[in-house]
Each structure stands twice: as structure tokens, then as C-alpha cells.
Scaffold this active site. Structure first.
Site, short mmCIF file in Angstrom:
data_model
loop_
_atom_site.label_atom_id
_atom_site.label_comp_id
_atom_site.label_asym_id
_atom_site.label_seq_id
_atom_site.Cartn_x
_atom_site.Cartn_y
_atom_site.Cartn_z
N GLU A 45 -46.04 -13.31 -31.35
CA GLU A 45 -45.53 -11.65 -30.66
C GLU A 45 -45.57 -11.74 -28.92
OE1 GLU A 45 -47.41 -7.15 -31.66
OE2 GLU A 45 -48.65 -8.45 -31.87
N LYS A 113 -40.93 -3.56 -34.59
CA LYS A 113 -42.06 -3.77 -35.04
C LYS A 113 -42.18 -1.89 -35.57
CE LYS A 113 -47.45 -4.63 -34.20
NZ LYS A 113 -48.07 -5.28 -32.90
N CYS A 149 -47.17 -8.74 -36.95
CA CYS A 149 -49.07 -9.26 -36.43
C CYS A 149 -49.48 -7.13 -37.21
CB CYS A 149 -49.15 -8.62 -34.84
SG CYS A 149 -51.00 -8.45 -34.35
N LYS A 181 -63.77 -11.80 -36.91
CA LYS A 181 -62.20 -11.87 -37.23
C LYS A 181 -61.24 -13.09 -38.74
CE LYS A 181 -58.94 -8.96 -35.28
NZ LYS A 181 -58.21 -8.86 -34.17
N GLY A 290 -76.30 -15.66 -8.56
CA GLY A 290 -76.67 -15.49 -8.61
C GLY A 290 -77.75 -16.19 -9.68
N SER A 292 -81.20 -16.41 -11.00
CA SER A 292 -82.47 -16.08 -10.54
C SER A 292 -83.69 -16.70 -11.24
CB SER A 292 -82.97 -14.86 -11.40
OG SER A 292 -82.90 -14.88 -13.28
N SER A 297 -78.59 -15.66 -16.49
CA SER A 297 -77.79 -16.04 -15.06
C SER A 297 -78.61 -17.26 -15.57
CB SER A 297 -78.78 -15.72 -13.75
OG SER A 297 -80.16 -16.95 -13.85
N ASN A 373 -83.94 -0.86 -5.97
CA ASN A 373 -82.71 -1.88 -6.50
C ASN A 373 -82.32 -1.73 -4.58
OD1 ASN A 373 -82.35 -0.07 -8.46
ND2 ASN A 373 -82.07 1.72 -8.24
N GLU A 402 -78.71 -4.50 -21.56
CA GLU A 402 -79.35 -3.84 -19.83
C GLU A 402 -78.14 -2.73 -19.54
OE1 GLU A 402 -81.67 -8.05 -18.12
OE2 GLU A 402 -79.07 -7.41 -18.00
N LYS A 521 -72.31 3.85 -14.76
CA LYS A 521 -72.32 2.59 -14.31
C LYS A 521 -70.97 0.94 -14.77
CE LYS A 521 -77.37 2.82 -13.20
NZ LYS A 521 -78.60 1.78 -12.98
#
EC number: 6.3.5.1
Length: 552
Positions: A45, A113, A149, A181, A290, A292, A297, A373, A402, A521
Site C-alpha cells: 500500500e 480504498k 489494508c 499484531k 548519556g 548513567s 541507558s 533538575n 517515567e 512534558k
């Protein structure tokens, strides 16, 4: 004499917007089909444009150039097998998701479609117009019906095609991966085969596109639901399937049957392929992150090494006064195990300079989360500087737990261009590390063996932003937190539902509060690979300014 129809299946990886490159992949696959004596090449597709295009497809010049590329492809491939290829079609001022049939140097059919998906990551009703069901088309001795699809996820299109003379069903797809899936697709396609009594070809693309990764897993089913062919998951592949006509109609001869990996491997492969394609398709060759000494990480470093090669992964340890000696040791061992470069850039001097600059303004206040922070944001500044200076993409390393509750610093550890763990809860991070240590596959560019030290996996997680800090000082145990988040995020359960399952109501309410207030965030967070049907971004879209709280 037996009538035979050979179909070449191109389970390939297009790039969104690369019309010339996608057309060249189609030509190369057509050459293989021609050499194999095929009657037709089938491609997925929207292959000519790549998928998903989102609002790029609303740019008229893009559609015009895509259609021109398809007409040119027809002319270039006039002498040989027909081609079925997905692309846009502007008809009567209405834009359609279409499947183009090219043969003898011309466009001989366009299938449009009918069902436009408008859930999860799909917004097709935003950009395309739904069409009436197209009838079957003929290629050589066979009449082919093509549900595109989503059309095959409903019974009506396949049944209409069977009633109007289709002898096989060819289903081109742009179907992105999520956990479980392949089984879902198989069950649905078996239903279409049982309902129509026709063989069915399910052809899916592979490759990463932003947050989504297309996992292939193409297959051919014979009447009764018998699996005649199974193509690999995640790998680009070209293969051929022969259909023979007998007294009961057309049947596919058995072909390749590649085993679909188990979920732990599939999730990890999705992370690796998504990162490698995101980097390649945006023009990056190297990554920086980074490191840690913690588990998140370390796992991102392993994923990056497997995706890009260890020589293309630059790890940076950024210790502060609160960084433990064992974190320094663990980061060093992880980098050595993976074969990645590791540099150490202390942030103590920068932290002292910022503290001095703010001393007058902050006089009379107590040190707290603000000062914590600042450490994270200084690390973000330095990592972005390294990224800018040397041209590697910065990877961010926050897991779904997180990201869900905001246990991450915006403009700090959230800095980066991609997050391979964005849809992986912390408890799965631990298990994925163990899986990677115990398993190695040919597609992994990193080394075999234990690449993530056991102490990294077993020690209590800590941001190390204050003395003796652990994550559990601020959050419920991850086993509890993740179970609550799966209820609130993945299943949209109420507080009462979770309390009925045995969770403490005050804990559930606290997690719900953190989830809602952290939306801003997530709105600014880096994209990351989608592993579940409720990934943050397109799957789950919540308002930032939101005063609703569940009172049940």
C-alpha cells in the site's frame, strides 16, 4: 494442461517522500519478477510515496509527482510482468488511497480504498476520500480482487469482490507493528478466506517511519485457512508464489514458511529497526547518549549498538557529586561489553557555576527539586553540545513508566531526537535486558553475550540527584506502578476498576494525578518506537490543560 499464475511479492521498505528511490526499488523488484517468469509483481500500500504520509499527501505538487512517477514506472516496465503498487490517485478533485495496476506500459486499473481507518495512529479520513468498492481486475488468466489494508479488516469488501468474480484476493498493506499484531492479522485474514472461499495474499511493507515500524509478516492463505506461505517479520524480502487452477479454483503452491519470532524478540527487533531507519531516513549515521550506569541507558546503548554498530555509538558519562562509584564502574563495563566509545564529562564545575549565578536570587530558600533538575538540565546541555559538535543524534533514554508520570526532566534527560524506550514500561526494560543478554541474532550489529552487567539490572534504580536517592522514594514499586499505568493508559480503566483489582485507592489517585499533570512534558518529548496500541503520541491524545479527575 494446468494453468499457472506466478505472483512475485515485494515485502520492501519505502521511504516517505522519496519518490525516485521508491520507484527504483519497484523497478529492481520488477526485474527480479521478470527474471523469475512472473506474471505480476505486487508491492504494498502507498509504496510509491512511503507510508504514512500524514499531511504531506495534501500537498498537490507531491501527489502530482507521485502520479507522474507511477506513469513513468509503467512505461519503464512495459515488457514483462504487470505491477500492482500503492499510491495516491486524484480523481475528479477527490484524493484516494489507491492501488495502481500497471501493464504493457499503461495504467490498466486503479483500485480505490473503501474503508478509511481513523483510529489509533491512523487519520486517513483527514486526507483521503472513501470510494465505492472497486471490482476485480484481470491479469493474464486470473481475476484479482484487491481489498486495500483496512478493507480486509471488514467482511463486506472481500465478499463483494468474491460475488463480482474475483478468483484470488490480494491485500496490499501498510500495517504497523504492535505487540500481538501478527496473530491478530492472521485471525482476520483466515476469516476473509473462510467467508469467501478464495485464496488470499496478505502483503505488508517493512521498515520504520517516525514512531511506527512496519513488520512485514506477509502471508498467503488457501481456502480453509491453510497457510501456504509465510514471509519473515521485519526483513525486506522478495519471493514468488505460484497459483494453480484446478477443478475447485485457484490454489497457492506451498512456499517459504519463516517462523514469526516470539514477543520479546519482536519488541526488541522493532526497537532496533525503528532506530536504524529513523537515523538513516533523517540522514544521521552516529548516535550519542548519556550512559548513567543505570538500566535504561544501558538498554538504549545496546539497542543503538545493534542498530548502528558499536563504532557509531558515543556514550558519555556525566557524573556529579552524587554519582556513585558503582555507577561509574557499571557505565564503563557496559560500554566495554558493547564495544562503544565512552567519555566522562563531570558536571560539578558547571553545577557550581549555576549555583553561584543563582545564589542571590535563591537566598533564603531550601535546596530541593530545583537543584536536582539543574543537574539533569546541565547534562542535557552538554549532551546536546556534543551532538551539535560531532553530528551524532542524541538519544533520550526515558522508559514509558517515567514518561507517564513525569519522572523525567524537561530540557534535561528528556533532550534528544529519538527515544527507543518510549513505549516500554520499566518492568519490561528489566526483562528486555535479560533477553538481550541471553540471545543474539544475525541482524544485531552489537556483540553476543552478556552486554548489560547483572548489577545494572539488579540494583535499585536511582536518578542519583541527591544522596542515597532511589526511584522508590518518589514512586510506588515499579511492579505496582506499571500495573496501574497499564490500567489507566493502555486499558482506560477507572479508578474504581483498579481498586476492585486490589490496588490502594490513594496510590491509584496519585498515579492518575501524575499522569495528567505530565501531559505537557509528553507533548514536547522526542518520538519513539510504538510497541503497543496505546503508545504516547498518536495512539493516546489527551489535552494538556485538563481538570478532569476520576471521582469513582
Amino acid at each position: 494442461m494446468t494453468t499457472r499464475f506466478r505472483l512475485t511479492l515485494g515485502q520492501l521498505n519505502p521511504t516517505v517522500g522519496d519518490l525516485a528511490g521508491n520507484a527504483e526499488k519497484a523497478r529492481a523488484a520488477w526485474a527480479e519478477a521478470k527474471a523469475a517468469g512472473a506474471d505480476m509483481l505486487a508491492l504494498p500500500e502507498m509504496f510509491i510515496t512511503g507510508y504514512q504520509t500524514q499531511d504531506l499527501i495534501l500537498k498537490s505538487v507531491f501527489v502530482q509527482e507521485a502520479e507522474a512517477a507511477l506513469h513513468q514506472l509503467a512505461r519503464d516496465c512495459a515488457e514483462g510482468p504487470a505491477i500492482g503498487i500503492g499510491g495516491p490517485a486524484m480523481l475528479g478533485g477527490r484524493l484516494h488511497n489507491a492501488y495502481w495496476i500497471l501493464q504493457g506500459g499503461a495504467v490498466v486499473a486503479q483500485v480505490l480504498k473503501h474503508h478509511l481507518p481513523n483510529t489509533d495512529v491512523f487519520d486517513e479520513k483527514r486526507v483521503f476520500v472513501a470510494a465505492d468498492v472497486s471490482g476485480p481486475y484481470r491479469v493474464g488468466p486470473i481475476r484479482i480482487g484487491t481489498p486495500i489494508c483496512e478493507d480486509a479488516w471488514h467482511p463486506d469488501v472481500a465478499e463483494t469482490l468474491a460475488e463480482t468474480g474475483a478468483e484470488i484476493l490480494l491485500v496490499p498493506n501498510g500495517s504497523p507493528y504492535h505487540r500481538g499484531k501478527p496473530d491478530l492479522r492472521l485471525n482476520l485474514m483466515v476469516s476473509r478466506v473462510v467467508e469467501t472461499g478464495l485464496p488470499l495474499v496478505y502483503l505488508n511493507m517493512v521498515g520504520g517511519q517516525d514512531d511506527q515500524v512496519f513488520d512485514g509478516s506477509s502471508m498467503v492463505l488457501n481456502p480453509g485457512g491453510e497457510l501456504a506461505l509465510q514471509m519473515p517479520q521485519f526483513d525486506a524480502c522478495i519471493t514468488h508464489v505460484d497459483f494453480l487452477q484446478g477443478p475447485e479454483g485457484w490454489r497457492a503452491e506451498p512456499g517459504m514458511k519463516v517462523e514469526i519470532p516470539r514477543v520479546w524478540e519482536a519488541d526488541y527487533r522493532a526497537c532496533v529497526l525503528s532506530l536504524s531507519d529513523y537515523m538513516a531516513k533523517t540522514g544521521f549515521k552516529k548516535a550519542v547518549l548519556g550512559l548513567s550506569g543505570g538500566v535504561d541507558s544501558a538498554l538504549v546503548a545496546a539497542i543503538a549498538a545493534d542498530a548502528l554498530g558499536p563504532e557509531n555509538v558515543h556514550c558519555v558519562m556525566l557524573p556529579s557529586a552524587y554519582t556513585s562509584e558503582h555507577s561509574l564502574q557499571d557505565a564503563g563495563e557496559t560500554a566495554r561489553n558493547l564495544g562503544c566509545r565512552l567519555d566522562t564529562v563531570p558536571i560539578g564545575g558547571a553545577q557550581a557555576a549555576v549555583g553561584e549565578a543563582l545564589a542571590d536570587l535563591f537566598r533564603g530558600t531550601e535546596p530541593g527539586i530545583t537543584e536536582e533538575n539543574i543537574q539533569s538540565r546541565l547534562r542535557g546541555v552538554m549532551l546536546m553540545a556534543i551532538s551539535n559538535k560531532f553530528g551524532g543524534m542524541l538519544l533520550t533514554t526515558g522508559n514509558k513508566s517515567e514518561v507517564a508520570v513525569g519522572y523525567c526532566t524537561i530540557y534535561g534527560d528528556m533532550n534528544g531526537g529519538y527515544n527507543p524506550l518510549k513505549d516500554m514500561y520499566k518492568t519490561r526494560v528489566f526483562e528486555t535486558c535479560r533477553w538481550r543478554n541471553a540471545n543474539h541474532r544475525p541482524w544485531m550489529k552489537g556483540p553476543a553475550g552478556v552486554v548489560i552487567p547483572d548489577r545494572v539490572i539488579s540494583k535499585p534504580p536511582s536518578a542519583e540527584l541527591r544522596p542515597n536517592q532511589t526511584d522508590q522514594d518518589s514512586l510506588p514499586p515499579y511492579e505496582v506502578l506499571d500495573a496501574i499505568l497499564e490500567g489507566l493508559v493502555d486499558r482506560e480503566l477507572s479508578v474504581a476498576d483498579l481498586v476492585a483489582q486490589g490496588f490502594d485507592r490513594a496510590t491509584v489517585k496519585r498515579v492518575e494525578h501524575l499522569l495528567y499533570i505530565s501531559e505537557y512534558k509528553r507533548f514536547q518529548s522526542a518520538p519513539g518506537v510504538r510497541l503497543t496500541p496505546r503508545a504516547f503520541w498518536l495512539d493516546r491524545r489527551y489535552p494538556i490543560a485538563n481538570r478532569f479527575r476520576d471521582a469513582t
